[in-house]
Design an enzyme around this catalytic site. Structure first.
Site, PDB file in Angstrom:
ATOM      1  N   GLY A   1      -1.769   2.035 -16.904  1.00 37.65           N
ATOM      2  CA  GLY A   1      -1.698   3.120 -17.880  1.00 37.65           C
ATOM      3  C   GLY A   1      -3.068   3.585 -18.344  1.00 37.65           C
TER       4      GLY A   1
ATOM      5  N   LYS B   1       6.986   4.544 -13.134  1.00 34.31           N
ATOM      6  CA  LYS B   1       6.714   5.127 -14.453  1.00 34.31           C
ATOM      7  C   LYS B   1       6.335   6.596 -14.312  1.00 34.31           C
ATOM      8  CE  LYS B   1       5.217   0.714 -16.251  1.00 34.31           C
ATOM      9  NZ  LYS B   1       4.007  -0.124 -16.253  1.00 34.31           N
TER      10      LYS B   1
ATOM     11  N   ARG C   1      -7.547  -9.449 -12.818  1.00 34.21           N
ATOM     12  CA  ARG C   1      -8.074  -9.341 -14.188  1.00 34.21           C
ATOM     13  C   ARG C   1      -8.944 -10.540 -14.536  1.00 34.21           C
ATOM     14  NH1 ARG C   1      -3.178  -6.693 -17.596  1.00 34.21           N
ATOM     15  NH2 ARG C   1      -3.133  -4.747 -16.409  1.00 34.21           N
TER      16      ARG C   1
ATOM     17  N   GLY D   1      -0.559  -1.920 -11.802  1.00 31.30           N
ATOM     18  CA  GLY D   1      -0.260  -3.348 -11.638  1.00 31.30           C
ATOM     19  C   GLY D   1       0.385  -3.671 -10.305  1.00 31.30           C
TER      20      GLY D   1
HETATM   21  P1  ADP Z   1       2.097   0.535 -10.863  1.00 33.97           P
HETATM   22  O1  ADP Z   1       2.385  -0.771 -11.549  1.00 33.97           O
HETATM   23  O2  ADP Z   1       1.406   0.356  -9.567  1.00 33.97           O
HETATM   24  O3  ADP Z   1       1.429   1.522 -11.756  1.00 33.97           O
HETATM   25  P2  ADP Z   1       4.770   1.438 -11.483  1.00 33.97           P
HETATM   26  O4  ADP Z   1       4.802   0.388 -12.520  1.00 33.97           O
HETATM   27  O5  ADP Z   1       4.836   2.851 -11.915  1.00 33.97           O
HETATM   28  O6  ADP Z   1       3.493   1.238 -10.520  1.00 33.97           O
HETATM   29  O7  ADP Z   1       5.961   1.226 -10.470  1.00 33.97           O
HETATM   30  C1  ADP Z   1       6.021   0.139  -9.602  1.00 33.97           C
HETATM   31  C2  ADP Z   1       7.420  -0.095  -9.158  1.00 33.97           C
HETATM   32  O8  ADP Z   1       7.969   1.084  -8.616  1.00 33.97           O
HETATM   33  C3  ADP Z   1       7.562  -1.142  -8.081  1.00 33.97           C
HETATM   34  O9  ADP Z   1       8.136  -2.274  -8.644  1.00 33.97           O
HETATM   35  C4  ADP Z   1       8.478  -0.489  -7.042  1.00 33.97           C
HETATM   36  O10 ADP Z   1       9.536  -1.336  -6.648  1.00 33.97           O
HETATM   37  C5  ADP Z   1       9.015   0.691  -7.779  1.00 33.97           C
HETATM   38  N1  ADP Z   1       9.410   1.780  -6.878  1.00 33.97           N
HETATM   39  C6  ADP Z   1       8.632   2.580  -6.144  1.00 33.97           C
HETATM   40  N2  ADP Z   1       9.360   3.463  -5.449  1.00 33.97           N
HETATM   41  C7  ADP Z   1      10.654   3.219  -5.758  1.00 33.97           C
HETATM   42  C8  ADP Z   1      11.893   3.803  -5.376  1.00 33.97           C
HETATM   43  N3  ADP Z   1      11.936   4.811  -4.523  1.00 33.97           N
HETATM   44  N4  ADP Z   1      13.013   3.286  -5.897  1.00 33.97           N
HETATM   45  C9  ADP Z   1      12.962   2.262  -6.769  1.00 33.97           C
HETATM   46  N5  ADP Z   1      11.833   1.669  -7.170  1.00 33.97           N
HETATM   47  C10 ADP Z   1      10.682   2.139  -6.676  1.00 33.97           C
HETATM   48 MG    MG Z   2       3.740  -1.351 -13.065  1.00 31.25          MG
END
Ligand code: ADP
Ligand code: MG
Length: 373
Positions: free
Chosen positions: A358, A206, A36, A335
């Site tokens: 998001g 999420k 960022r 993120g």
């Molecule tokens: P991003 O920030 O890339 O948009 P999210 O915030 O939705 O992604 O989710 C990221 C988190 O999801 C990571 O911290 C990761 O540890 C967690 N994660 C992914 N798969 C699993 C899983 N099967 N069980 C628990 N946590 C998970």
């Molecule tokens: Mg995230």
């Protein structure tokens, strides 16, 4: 109406004071945060070339807003809620001084800044002010007094209706910054007439945020590959036992049921530890990789597993390697996902890293983001 800063008339900005809204909502010690900051620098340099004085605005974390000016002088601002360290980080990346303007008394601060003809200044975390979250016109007006024109370069926050993102544009000539422009152009490339096949990879924690994207992309995408909590949610709803795995209970997959195994692909094997599914398995990595390698356009948001632990990063790494070798136009956001790429020093091999999580999802879902309207 918002215009692009890159196309601004010189006389409209030259030598003037710019209120630059950035998204510097950065966790201390987060490596991915450098993205960022890095992406804000071209806009700052563009403004400096135009002899602009710059006042930076951002939010950070979720501090409790402070009610009324009398209380402002007394409160103690926690380190992680202040933008102080972010100003230092930005200054180091930029190689220029960024003066952090301590305190929350905007009138006082304005007096202090007004003395200077040029320079880069940063105000304290806007979330300390009640009006910010409420998109309050009066607060926006107070902020607008700091500048002659306004630039929004906070793509990652554009899905939020806040005073410094929306209401402020009623008071000043307003522009989209260079980062925001490149986000829109690159994201448009993957949703408006993408080169086919279009493969979408969704994972992470999420779930409900990402579900909207499935809705919007289901017609355009050739394949939607699922991992992380999103895959678990589909498993659970198909009555496949998932133990204590991360999943979203209030999500209806009925509309997609017929597409599972066709367009929507679930992992065929998973890595389990202590009753929890924590990554996609090796057969799935292979299957996903062969689909990804045939793609011409790729969207990836959300890790395939719990990447914070090396034992469960193989799925995300496998997907990443397949994306790189596909040669497709690839966009990666989120993120944690982008932090992972940066940590692996593989971020430059992706066509475009979105600074939005998001916001990227909302944009790709076809929603009109409040700050872009
Ligand atoms: P991003 O920030 O890339 O948009 P999210 O915030 O939705 O992604 O989710 C990221 C988190 O999801 C990571 O911290 C990761 O540890 C967690 N994660 C992914 N798969 C699993 C899983 N099967 N069980 C628990 N946590 C998970
Ligand atoms: Mg995230």
């Amino acid at each position: 109406m918002m215009k692009f800063l890159s196309k601004a008339k010189r006389e409209d900005i030259f030598g003037k004071t710019c209120l630059l809204r950035a998204d510097l909502n950065i966790k201390s010690g987060d490596r991915g945060s450098s993205l960022r900051i890095k992406r804000l620098i071209p806009t700052i340099n563009f403004l400096l070339k135009n002899n602009c004085k710059i006042i930076l605005l951002s939010h950070r974390g979720r501090p409790k807003p402070i009610n009324g000016p009398s209380l402002r002088s007394k409160i103690k601002i926690l380190k992680d809620d202040s933008l102080f360290s972010v100003a230092k980080e930005l200054s180091a990346s930029l190689g220029k001084k960024v003066s952090f303007e301590e305190g929350l008394d905007l009138k006082e601060i304005k007096k202090r800044i007004d003395i200077f003809e040029s320079g880069i200044f940063m105000l304290e975390n806007l979330r300390f002010f009640l009006g910010e979250d409420k998109n309050d016109l009066k607060f926006a007006k107070n902020l607008s007094a700091f500048g002659d024109f306004y630039v929004n370069d906070a793509f990652a926050f554009s899905h939020r209706k806040n005073a410094s993102m929306c209401a402020i544009t009623k008071f000043l000539p307003s522009y989209f910054g260079l980062n925001l422009e490149s986000e829109m152009k690159n994201l448009d490339k993957v949703i408006k007439n993408p080169k086919k096949p279009l493969v979408v990879i969704l994972g992470g924690a999420k779930v409900s945020d990402k579900a909207g994207l499935i809705n919007n992309l289901i017609k355009k995408a050739d394949f939607i590959l699922l991992g992380g909590g999103l895959a678990n949610t589909f498993f659970a709803l198909k009555n496949i036992p998932i133990g204590d795995s991360l999943c979203e209970k209030n999500y209806d997959i009925k509309p997609f049921e017929k597409l599972i195994g066709k367009k929507i692909i679930l992992p065929s094997d998973v890595v389990i530890s202590k009753k929890r599914i924590l990554d996609i398995g090796s057969k799935t990595i292979e299957a996903y990789s062969s689909i990804i390698k045939k793609a011409k356009t790729i969207i990836w948001n959300g890790p395939m597993g719990m990447i914070e632990d090396k034992k469960f990063e193989k799925g995300s790494l496998g997907v990443l390697k397949a994306i790189i070798s596909s040669g497709a136009f690839s966009v990666v956001g989120g993120g944690e996902t982008t932090s992972f790429l940066i940590k692996k020093s593989l971020d430059k091999k992706i066509s475009f890293l979105s600074t939005g999580g998001g916001a990227m999802l909302a944009y790709l879902s076809g929603k009109k983001l409040p700050a872009l309207k």
